[in-house]
Design a protein around this motif. Structure first.
Motif, PDB file in Angstrom:
ATOM      1  N   THR A  65      48.980 -14.178 109.125  1.00 45.05           N
ATOM      2  CA  THR A  65      48.170 -14.995 110.043  1.00 45.05           C
ATOM      3  C   THR A  65      48.176 -16.463 109.623  1.00 45.05           C
ATOM      4  O   THR A  65      48.333 -17.369 110.456  1.00 45.05           O
ATOM      5  CB  THR A  65      46.725 -14.477 110.089  1.00 45.05           C
ATOM      6  N   LEU A  66      48.020 -16.711 108.319  1.00 41.58           N
ATOM      7  CA  LEU A  66      48.040 -18.083 107.811  1.00 41.58           C
ATOM      8  C   LEU A  66      49.391 -18.750 108.053  1.00 41.58           C
ATOM      9  O   LEU A  66      49.464 -19.922 108.437  1.00 41.58           O
ATOM     10  CB  LEU A  66      47.723 -18.090 106.312  1.00 41.58           C
ATOM     11  N   GLN A  67      50.460 -17.998 107.853  1.00 42.32           N
ATOM     12  CA  GLN A  67      51.801 -18.540 108.055  1.00 42.32           C
ATOM     13  C   GLN A  67      52.083 -18.803 109.530  1.00 42.32           C
ATOM     14  O   GLN A  67      52.800 -19.745 109.874  1.00 42.32           O
ATOM     15  CB  GLN A  67      52.851 -17.590 107.467  1.00 42.32           C
ATOM     16  N   GLN A  68      51.522 -17.963 110.404  1.00 42.77           N
ATOM     17  CA  GLN A  68      51.658 -18.189 111.846  1.00 42.77           C
ATOM     18  C   GLN A  68      50.959 -19.484 112.257  1.00 42.77           C
ATOM     19  O   GLN A  68      51.487 -20.254 113.064  1.00 42.77           O
ATOM     20  CB  GLN A  68      51.066 -17.004 112.622  1.00 42.77           C
ATOM     21  N   GLU A  72      52.639 -22.918 113.869  1.00 42.07           N
ATOM     22  CA  GLU A  72      52.147 -23.564 115.081  1.00 42.07           C
ATOM     23  C   GLU A  72      51.813 -25.030 114.821  1.00 42.07           C
ATOM     24  O   GLU A  72      52.069 -25.893 115.665  1.00 42.07           O
ATOM     25  CB  GLU A  72      50.922 -22.827 115.622  1.00 42.07           C
ATOM     26  N   GLN A  73      51.254 -25.315 113.650  1.00 41.12           N
ATOM     27  CA  GLN A  73      50.933 -26.704 113.300  1.00 41.12           C
ATOM     28  C   GLN A  73      52.202 -27.541 113.173  1.00 41.12           C
ATOM     29  O   GLN A  73      52.248 -28.692 113.612  1.00 41.12           O
ATOM     30  CB  GLN A  73      50.148 -26.727 111.991  1.00 41.12           C
ATOM     31  N   LEU A  77      53.328 -30.705 115.368  1.00 43.79           N
ATOM     32  CA  LEU A  77      53.719 -31.963 114.733  1.00 43.79           C
ATOM     33  C   LEU A  77      55.046 -32.453 115.304  1.00 43.79           C
ATOM     34  O   LEU A  77      55.199 -33.640 115.630  1.00 43.79           O
ATOM     35  CB  LEU A  77      53.844 -31.774 113.217  1.00 43.79           C
ATOM     36  N   LYS A  78      55.994 -31.535 115.445  1.00 40.99           N
ATOM     37  CA  LYS A  78      57.295 -31.913 115.995  1.00 40.99           C
ATOM     38  C   LYS A  78      57.150 -32.415 117.431  1.00 40.99           C
ATOM     39  O   LYS A  78      57.749 -33.436 117.810  1.00 40.99           O
ATOM     40  CB  LYS A  78      58.250 -30.716 115.954  1.00 40.99           C
ATOM     41  N   LYS A  79      56.336 -31.735 118.204  1.00 38.72           N
ATOM     42  CA  LYS A  79      56.104 -32.146 119.595  1.00 38.72           C
ATOM     43  C   LYS A  79      55.481 -33.537 119.650  1.00 38.72           C
ATOM     44  O   LYS A  79      55.900 -34.386 120.449  1.00 38.72           O
ATOM     45  CB  LYS A  79      55.190 -31.130 120.277  1.00 38.72           C
ATOM     46  N   ALA A  80      54.498 -33.792 118.779  1.00 33.92           N
ATOM     47  CA  ALA A  80      53.839 -35.095 118.739  1.00 33.92           C
ATOM     48  C   ALA A  80      54.812 -36.194 118.344  1.00 33.92           C
ATOM     49  O   ALA A  80      54.793 -37.299 118.909  1.00 33.92           O
ATOM     50  CB  ALA A  80      52.663 -35.054 117.760  1.00 33.92           C
ATOM     51  N   PHE A 255      61.737 -28.007 108.394  1.00 36.94           N
ATOM     52  CA  PHE A 255      60.528 -27.312 107.942  1.00 36.94           C
ATOM     53  C   PHE A 255      60.048 -26.277 108.956  1.00 36.94           C
ATOM     54  O   PHE A 255      59.511 -25.236 108.581  1.00 36.94           O
ATOM     55  CB  PHE A 255      59.421 -28.324 107.625  1.00 36.94           C
ATOM     56  N   VAL A 256      60.251 -26.550 110.248  1.00 36.91           N
ATOM     57  CA  VAL A 256      59.917 -25.556 111.276  1.00 36.91           C
ATOM     58  C   VAL A 256      60.787 -24.317 111.092  1.00 36.91           C
ATOM     59  O   VAL A 256      60.298 -23.177 111.117  1.00 36.91           O
ATOM     60  CB  VAL A 256      60.096 -26.134 112.696  1.00 36.91           C
TER      61      VAL A 256
END
Length: 279
Positions: A65-68, A72-73, A77-80, A255-256
């Motif tokens: 769950t933490l890795q998911q 998503e973060q 970040l990439k989208k931003a 990193f993604v």
């Protein structure tokens, strides 16, 4: 009183396939009490062993769950960054910029900066499953993780994409991108764009702002034409600034991808443990 709840929870996940075999084949499929009453499971007698297994899998679930969330973060970040580092159609400069770069970005049609090749499907009689023949890319199904994922081969060469070029889907779903990691024959569902990695990231912004969706909305088969792609208005800057943008986007993309791999490994580990800790 003889079974640890957390252990039983994961045991039922493990037994999911067998449980589904008990589902009634009716208009509204359901599990009946009678069916469940005949369902037997195996579990260790000692609660201490059940607790160890349940706790281990619970910790792994929490880690997944933490890795998911982390993935998503990173995606956000990439989208931003794509939104901040590139210029949209209403502006002449990006919202965020590297130091020492000034001035407006230049507007061009895509065909002025890159060659566009629309795909042409080979005859179906020439399709094969022989990896020694030419890889055929027909659409989104042949692309995975933004790369070519060979699925079908052909003996006939029609139109081609070369390694290092951009592949874009031109039929539903429209606008999805990949970097060609090999030479391939391209069918009618895709186009090849002889552009660099900077252009690859720039085209990702066109998917984000729904440019292709708007162009294809009036199409019967949700597709875009050669003219739609060639006449696409894009804004570019000087080479050195493009290189810095590309380098930064390459880093966050790395990193993604790394995070996706981490998540895949953890999910595989959970599957392995479920298969080996239960009978």
């Amino acid at each position: 009183k003889n079974i640890y709840t957390l252990f039983f929870y994961f045991l039922l996940i493990f037994e999911n396939k067998r449980l589904n075999l008990l589902v009634s084949n009716t208009t509204m499929p359901a599990l009946s009490f009678k069916a469940l009453d005949t369902f037997y499971v195996n579990f260790p007698e000692k609660l201490s062993e059940q607790k160890v297994i349940g706790s281990l899998l619970k910790k792994l679930d929490s880690l997944i769950t933490l890795q998911q969330r982390k993935l998503e973060q990173l995606k956000q970040l990439k989208k931003a960054m794509l939104q901040q580092l590139f210029v949209d159609k209403n502006n002449k400069q990006p919202n965020s910029r590297f130091k020492n770069f000034k001035g407006n970005w230049e507007q061009h049609r895509l065909e002025e900066v890159a060659q566009v090749t629309m795909g042409q499907s080979p005859s179906s009689k020439n399709y094969t499953d022989n990896p020694n023949d030419y890889v055929l890319v027909q659409g989104n199904a042949d692309l995975k993780s933004n790369k070519i994922s060979p699925r079908v081969w052909t003996k006939e060469i029609t139109k081609q994409v070369h390694k290092g070029e951009i592949i874009m889907t031109v039929r539903a779903p429209v606008g999805y991108l990949a970097m060609a990691n090999m030479d391939a024959v391209i069918g009618r569902g895709v186009a090849a764009i002889d552009g660099n990695k900077y252009l690859y990231y720039l085209l990702q912004t066109k998917l984000m702002d729904r440019t292709w969706e708007k162009l294809s909305s009036g199409s019967t088969f949700e597709s875009i034409s050669s003219n739609d792609i060639k006449n696409l208005e894009i804004k570019v800057t000087e080479t050195e600034e493009e290189k810095l943008i590309t380098k930064l986007m390459n880093t966050v993309t790395y990193f993604v991808t790394l995070q996706k791999n981490n998540l895949t490994q953890l999910t595989t580990l959970k599957k392995y443990l479920l298969q080996n800790l239960f009978i």
